[in-house]
Design a protein around this motif. Sequence first.
Motif: not given
Ligand code: ZN
Length: 113
Positions: A7-14, A29-36
């Motif tokens: 789970k992305c800590g930034k946008c919540g994308q799983v 990395a997050c598919d939605a926002c690129g957060e690592t």
């Molecule tokens: Zn994200």
Amino acid sequence: MPIYEYKCGKCGQVKTVYAQGFGDPEGLACDACGETGLKRLVSRVNYHQSSSDRLASYDPRSRNADSFMRDSRNIGLHAEHMLKQAGVKPTEDFQNKLENLRADPSRVTKGED
Ligand SMILES: [Zn+2]
């Protein structure tokens, strides 16, 4: 092959990842926002495996393992497997009893039905 969810800590994308080993894959990395900074969700996929999936992937040899016996969701799985092998459809009553036992294994010792 283990399946992990992050789970992305930034946008919540799983994100679902088929892992090669038991460690976290590199460069995740997050598919939605690129957060690592993705956090691994504990066994969410396995936990939500449906009872029909459990039955389909059931291996009678796993019955001998301690972990198998400790998992209440496996109660009656062998019986279901044997019925399936024999081409017998379990009765609704049988399935209801199994569901009740899986939800609350202590019912056996309480003598409730
Ligand atoms: Zn994200």
